[in-house]
Structures are given as structure tokens and as C-alpha cells.
Design an enzyme around this catalytic site. Structure first.
Site, PDB file in Angstrom:
ATOM      1  N   TYR A  75       0.848  -1.193   0.000  1.00 37.70           N
ATOM      2  CA  TYR A  75       0.000   0.000   0.000  1.00 37.70           C
ATOM      3  C   TYR A  75       0.880   1.238   0.000  1.00 37.70           C
ATOM      4  CZ  TYR A  75      -3.583   3.360   1.554  1.00 37.70           C
ATOM      5  OH  TYR A  75      -4.432   4.431   1.664  1.00 37.70           O
TER       6      TYR A  75
ATOM      7  N   ASP B   8       9.153   2.828   0.091  1.00 41.05           N
ATOM      8  CA  ASP B   8       8.080   3.462   0.853  1.00 41.05           C
ATOM      9  C   ASP B   8       8.290   3.074   2.309  1.00 41.05           C
ATOM     10  OD1 ASP B   8       5.831   4.191   2.187  1.00 41.05           O
ATOM     11  OD2 ASP B   8       4.412   3.351   0.740  1.00 41.05           O
TER      12      ASP B   8
ATOM     13  N   LYS C   1       3.693   8.832   9.121  1.00 36.63           N
ATOM     14  CA  LYS C   1       3.536   8.200  10.433  1.00 36.63           C
ATOM     15  C   LYS C   1       4.550   8.708  11.480  1.00 36.63           C
ATOM     16  CE  LYS C   1       0.638   4.771   8.429  1.00 36.63           C
ATOM     17  NZ  LYS C   1       0.659   4.059   7.171  1.00 36.63           N
TER      18      LYS C   1
END
Ligand SMILES: *Cc1c(COP(=O)(O)O)cnc(C)c1O
Length: 428
Positions: free
Chosen positions: A144, A239, A267
Site C-alpha cells: 500500500y 516506501d 507516520k
């Protein structure tokens, strides 16, 4: 435990917000029931609207690596807020966090801050395309990278040539530029490179995926991607929105000793504020506006509150690198404890773990890619999830999400968690 007020708050939310939530996984759709509404959080605990205290293994999906309401972060934000919340002009704090982030992460000279992981990955791909002058990218099934169009792609019938949209609203035109490979399947990447010679701008990957549960890269896989990208003059994009500043000070690049060309963050880097970032060496970053032609911008990018939260968080991690070891020990302890009681009750399971990321899959198959992750028994996961919630333990409400440990968790919390698994495992 009773979650009555949460249920009625959810019913009210559903009237005004699609599905009652602002991000779909929160709605409990894959586990059933209604989500818990949180009033406040502190350390390893969430306190909900019914007055329950929950041990939290979501950590806001990763950011709260030091536990909730960590004092240095809260102090930094409250102090900063007194001076105003946004200026739309540069502040010194942006340089401070940029300097610190670049010093912690291997192989990067410059970093650009955005507002989410989605934006970071979207911008990284644009930069890779602008830099290489090519249009296609390779991504991996089950990884994702946020919800921008280029990533909402699933394997099409002719998977070797191109993918197809996996959400209405994503055009065929976009889908044809995203090619799908299999995680831990170097051969599938090689085939895509061969079938699309000179057309691949970048390979984007979660070096350690956390969005199909936690999956570990097999020996040689990431190194093989690096070599393929070098042979084909394509960029390797890591990522690290989940893994950055979580698996190690320098993230997965440091942990696996593989160099990426562009790295994306989110995050942890925002300390719980809406922050994303992407970083690379000068040669590539200098292609970005205003230095270069690749456009990228943001009214609230580098927001002073967000930057001060992120800066306080990164300083803590920089000054206390022992946090990563302590987290790993706690996660190993939880792993061993859960494996022991699940085996005792003869529940078929696989536990994957790296650093402070861990996931439990109810399958006998080794979980190493999207298909094996999907082989998990979702009915068992649902029972497990609700059984644990009933014991006051908040797990990600999906079998396809990694759990995130935070360093505020005590061994008593972990023992309580293992005992809860023991208690419910008999009825799974
Ligand atoms: C969460 C996540 C994103 C998206 O970040 P948002 O801040 O939710 O937009 C991208 N990549 C990975 C690996 C993620 O885990």
C-alpha cells in the site's frame, strides 16, 4: 467490556460522514461490529467513550512509537501553538527537522515535507518520472502506498503487461502505467523489466510490507531489486511510511543495508501530526520545483505545529537509539508468548515479526506475499479480534494490518495480552 456509547456515537457519525469514518479501515467492516470511539490516550493505553481502558497495538497505525501523549511531543506542540498555527512562509523549525532527518537516514541529502504518506508516495513517483523521463512504475501486489490513483491498481488479466483499476474512479489510462509484481518474487520483476524495456521509471516497494500483515523480505530479494533497477536505469523507491524511524534510526535501508534512490516517510516522522516526506540525493531532489521542473507544493506543508511534533519525536529517537532494541525485545516476548499459547490450544497460526512490527495469521501456510496472507482464516481472525477487544486489547481491525508496538508498553501489559490470547484461544 461494554462499548455502548461508542455504538451510539458511531450511529450519529454515520448520518454525516460516509460510513461514519474518515478512513475506511476504522469502520470495522472486515471484523464486524462498530468501532470504539476514543476520548484520550496516554502511554500504551487508549481511553474510550465508555470509560474502558484499552491496551493499544495500533499506535495510530504507527506514529506513536513512544506511546501516546509523549510529553516532549505534547510540550513542543502546545508551546508552538501559542505563536500561531500556520504562516504559509518558511520557519526555522522546518530546517531543523530536515537537517535531523537527513542525518538519520542513509543515502539522502535533501527532504521535502508534505501532509501525508499518500502525498509523499504520489510526489516520489512524479519525481521519479520527471527525473527519468519515463512513465511506467512497478508496484507489488499487497503493498500500500496511499490512495493516489497510480497505486489503486490490481493485477489485470494480462498482468505481465499492465494492471487494472481496483477502485472505480481510477482510469484505465492511469492503470496502464502501473505494473504489478509479486512480493518476494524477483522473477516477476525481471519479466516486467524485460517486457517494458526502457519504460520503467521506478520500482516502488514497502521494503518490509505492513499492509498485508507484516511480511519479511527473503534473502536477496531487496538486493535483487537494487540490481535490476541499476541494470535498467530505473529508480528504486522505498516506501518507508511505516518502517521509517520505526525499524531503525535509518529505517529499512539501514536494517537491510540496501540503498534506495528515493525514500518516503509518514507516520512516525510527524509524531502524530499529519506529516509525510520524501527524500533523495541532491542530483534527484534538485529536479523539484522551485529548483527544477517537477512541480510539487502544499499550503500547509511544513506546518509549524506538525514540524515541531515531528522534530520532538525524531530528537527522542536520535538521542535514545536503545528504544529500537527495547521495542524489539518486547515484540519478541509477545511473539513467543502468543506462539506458546496458540500452539497449546492447537490453533493453526503463523506469526511474522521484525523490530516492533508483528502480525498473526491464522493459516498453516508460510506468509510471504499477498496470496499467502490472503490464505488466513478470516472467521478465526474476527473471533480473535473481538475476543481480544472484549479483554480490553485494541488490535488492528483487519487481518491485513501489522500491529505496532510502542515503547510505553510494559511487560505486565504484554503478559496481560498473552494471557488474554490464552483465555480466548480455546474458542477460536
Ligand atoms: C500509511 C501508509 C501510506 C499512506 O500514508 P497516509 O498518511 O495514510 O496517506 C503509504 N505507504 C505506507 C507503507 C503506509 O503504511
Amino acid at each position: 467490556m461494554i462499548y455502548q456509547r461508542s455504538s451510539s456515537l458511531f450511529a450519529e457519525a454515520e448520518k454525516y460522514i460516509p460510513g461514519g469514518v474518515n478512513s475506511p479501515v476504522r469502520a470495522f467492516k472486515s471484523v464486524g461490529g462498530t468501532p470504539v470511539f476514543i476520548r484520550r490516550a496516554e502511554g500504551p493505553y487508549l481511553y474510550d467513550e465508555d470509560g474502558n481502558r484499552l491496551i493499544d497495538y495500533i499506535a495510530s497505525w504507527g506514529p506513536m512509537i513512544l506511546g501516546h501523549a509523549h510529553k516532549p511531543v505534547i510540550d513542543a506542540v502546545t508551546e508552538k501553538a501559542k505563536n500561531g498555527t500556520s504562516f504559509g512562509m518558511p520557519t526555522e523549525t522546518e530546517t531543523e527537522i530536515a537537517r535531523l532527518a537527513v542525518s538519520m537516514v542513509p543515502n539522502v541529502d535533501k527532504i521535502r515535507f508534505v501532509n501525508s504518506g499518500t502525498e509523499a508516495c504520489m510526489s516520489a513517483v512524479r519525481l521519479a518520472r520527471g527525473y527519468t523521463g519515463r512513465e511506467k512504475i512497478i508496484k507489488f501486489a499487497g503493498c500500500y502506498h496511499g490512495h493516489s490513483d497510480a497505486f489503486l491498481i490490481q493485477a489485470g488479466s494480462g498482468a505481465v503487461t499492465f494492471g487494472s483499476p481496483n477502485s472505480p474512479g481510477v482510469t484505465q489510462g492511469t492503470a496502464k502505467d502501473t505494473l504489478l509484481a509479486g512480493y518476494n518474487d524477483l522473477e516477476s520483476v525481471k519479466n516486467l523489466f524485460e517486457a517494458n524495456k526502457g519504460e520503467i521509471a521506478a520500482v516502488i516497494i514497502e521494503p518490509l510490507p505492513g499492509n498485508m500483515g507484516c511480511i519479511l523480505p527473503e534473502k536477496g530479494f531487496l538486493e535483487g531489486l537494487r540490481a535490476l533497477c541499476d541494470e535498467n536505469d530505473s529508480l528504486l523507491v522505498f516506501d518507508e511510511v511505516m518502517t521509517g524511524f520505526r525499524l531503525a534510526k535509518g529505517g529499512a535501508q539501514e536494517l537491510f543495508n540496501v540503498r534506495a534512490d528515493i525514500v518516503t516517510f509518514g507516520k512516525v516522522i510527524g509524531g502524530g501530526m499529519p506529516v509525510g516526506a520524501f527524500a533523495s540525493r541532491n542530483e534527484i531532489m534538485n529536479h523539484l520545483a522551485p529548483l527544477g521542473p517537477v512541480y510539487q507544493a502544499g499550503t500547509l506543508s511544513g506546518n509549524p505545529l506538525a514540524m515541531s511534533a515531528g522534530l520532538a519525536m525524531l530528537k527522542e529517537l536520535e538521542q535514545h537509539p536503545e528504544i529500537f532494541e527495547s521495542l524489539e525485545e518486547k515484540t519478541l516476548y509477545l511473539h513467543k508468548g502468543m506462539a506458546r499459547v496458540l500452539s497449546k490450544h492447537e490453533v493453526p497460526h503463523q506469526i511474522n515479526r521484525m523490530g516492533s512490527m508483528i502480525s498473526v495469521h491464522f493459516t498453516t501456510e508460510e506468509v510471504r506475499d499477498f496470496d499467502s496472507a490472503a490464505s488466513g482464516n478470516n472467521d478465526t481472525f474476527k473471533k480473535f479480534f473481538h475476543g481480544m477487544l472484549n479483554e480490553g486489547i485494541h488490535l488492528p481491525p483487519s487481518a491485513f494490518e501489522s500491529w505496532f508496538l510502542n515503547d510505553a508498553l510494559s511487560y505486565e501489559d504484554l503478559d496481560y495480552t498473552i494471557n488474554a490470547v490464552d483465555k480466548i484461544a480455546g474458542s477460536l
